[in-house]
Motif scaffolding. Structure first.
Motif: not given
Ligand code: HEM
Length: 474
Positions: A79, A106, A110, A282-283, A286, A290, A353, A412-414, A418, A420, A422
């Protein structure tokens, strides 16, 4: 030197860079994905930009993004570092999780977070039970609106925030609770401060952060939010019993108590506050955005809503609560939720990234330290994959027999290192909240309200413009 020069000759093409500001004036920061789509057409799947003096490469389309994030996972897992982070406590061995550099700390954090979420509720209420319980509270609050027009945003936000609260702090709050309202307000303030132009500007002109008093002024909201988190953690520490883990904070405190090595691995107080703040950030918005997209599509597509009602009545009925086990028997509802995620496209440009080392992609050279943007919108709307990329069309996720299918370009979660963290929790919340609400209500557009806009607005994530609906009990 010659070798390096040769490599740089294969650096991705891009628009002409202007002195000092680079290519920044060409980007609409309120709709970066739309600007990127224009350059995608002009320069191809991989193009370069320059944010003042920072080199940026943008990846577009399913094939390119997958190749980078999945096939060259390590090369693209870092990052970028932003100087403003330091003012909210980012430091050595405490970088939170979302913006943490790719490395040992990290990885440890994680791994711990994923396994704590997975084990969550062992011997207590499972995560699914908590989501179901919250869906019940959400239904009661919606019922109390008695069919009058209202904006779903506040209630859905509260429900989703409660899920994170329950995981991190071991309990939910009533929607009217003063502490809860304060927390949500502080959190929203801090997010809008982070997304604001000033913060972005300070990241490219960090020298300004040395102006006495400026950081305190600019990051007031983020600081207030972190102070609030400190109070919650302090309360936990006072009542903490290592024999009995109540929630994520307790599990983290237990790791911290393991001593010097644990501290070096990122299990220290400062990181606890950053990791919990990250999970919140993040959680919550998002998932909430949605869900709001999903309900907006229901207002615009009443025929789709009736098909879901039929499927719910057939598979679940009106009495018992939906469970995750129902999902396999509900291909249509499942397809609609996936299509709402695809079409809503809430993280159009993902999170930034950074190239972890010098690398190559489709013949282009991408040097170590380059900021890499994954244009997830160009994947979710890739014309070579989706039949009707810019329309709401649940059939994207159904085969000819009406069975659920998930094309690989659904990202959508990539993807990759990295991806997502969650995603599993989010999928559960989307299915249980959406299905429970549709089991109980028919959602309608109030007669005096304009047709909701489908373009959305961008502030770190893409949210629907505010809209009102009526929820009529079934
Ligand atoms: C990272 C989408 C819900 C925790 C991400 C990323 C995306 C994403 C696109 C970036 C990935 C990348 O860097 O390539 C979403 C969407 C969600 C959602 C669309 C819901 C519909 C959640 C929830 C949580 C969460 C509920 C927590 C419990 C995280 C964390 C990261 C992350 C901690 C960073 C991961 C890392 O850098 O190692 N999310 N997210 N997300 N998300 Fe989600």
């Amino acid at each position: 030197f010659m070798k390096r020069r040769k490599k740089w000759s294969r650096y991705p093409p891009g628009p002409m860079s202007l002195p000092f500001v680079g290519t920044m004036p060409y980007i609409d920061f309120n709709n970066p994905h739309l600007s990127f789509n224009k350059f995608h057409k002009k320069f191809g799947n991989i193009f370069s930009l320059q944010n003042c003096w920072t080199n940026v490469v943008v990846l577009n389309g399913y094939k390119t993004v997958k190749e980078a994030l999945v096939h060259k996972a390590d090369d693209f897992a870092d990052r970028p570092y932003f100087p403003t982070y330091e003012h909210v406590g980012y430091g050595d061995k405490s970088e939170g999780i979302v913006v943490a550099r790719y490395g040992h700390v990290w990885k440890e954090i994680r791994k711990f977070t994923l396994s704590t979420l997975r084990d969550f509720g062992m011997g207590k209420k499972s995560l699914e039970e908590r989501v179901t319980e919250e869906a019940g509270f959400l239904c009661s609050a919606i019922k109390a609106e008695e069919g009058r027009p209202f904006d779903l945003r506040f209630l859905v936000n509260n429900a989703v925030c409660n899920m994170i609260c329950s995981i991190i702090y071991g309990g939910r709050f009533d929607y009217g609770d003063e502490v809860f309202r304060k927390m949500v307000a502080l959190f929203e303030n801090s997010l809008s401060e982070e997304a604001g132009f000033l913060t972005q500007f300070l990241n490219v002109m960090p020298i300004l952060l040395r102006i006495p008093g400026l950081p305190q002024k600019v990051f007031r909201g983020q600081k207030a939010y972190m102070d609030f988190i400190d109070v919650l953690i302090q309360k936990h520490m006072e009542t903490w019993n290592p024999e009995h883990t109540r929630d994520f904070t307790d599990a983290f405190l237990k790791e911290m108590s393991k001593g010097k090595e644990a501290e070096e691995n990122g299990f220290n107080y400062n990181n606890l506050r950053l990791v919990t703040a990250d999970l919140f950030a993040a959680g919550s918005d998002t998932t909430s955005a949605t869900l709001r997209w999903a309900f907006l599509y229901m207002l615009l597509h009443p025929g789709t809503q009736s098909k879901i009602h039929k499927e719910i009545d057939m598979v679940i009925g009106r009495e018992r609560s939906p469970t995750m086990m129902d999902q396999v028997n509900m291909p249509y509802t499942n397809a609609v939720i996936h299509e709402a995620q695809r079409c809503g496209d809430i993280a159009p440009v993902g999170l930034p990234h950074m190239a972890y080392r010098d690398t190559e992609l489709q013949g282009y050279f991408i040097p170590k330290g380059t900021t890499v943007i994954t244009n997830l919108s160009s994947v979710l709307k890739d014309e070579s994959v989706w039949k009707k990329p810019n329309e709401f069309y649940p059939e994207h996720f159904l085969d000819v027999n009406g069975q659920f299918v998930k094309p690989e370009a659904f990202m959508p979660f990539s993807a990759g290192r990295r991806v997502c963290l969650g995603a599993q929790l989010a999928r559960m919340e989307l299915f249980i909240f959406f299905t429970t609400l549709l089991q109980q209500f028919t959602f309608m557009l109030p007669e005096d309200q304009p047709r909701p806009r489908t373009d959305g607005y961008f502030a770190l994530i893409k949210c629907p413009h505010p809209f009102k609906l009526r929820a009529i009990p079934r």
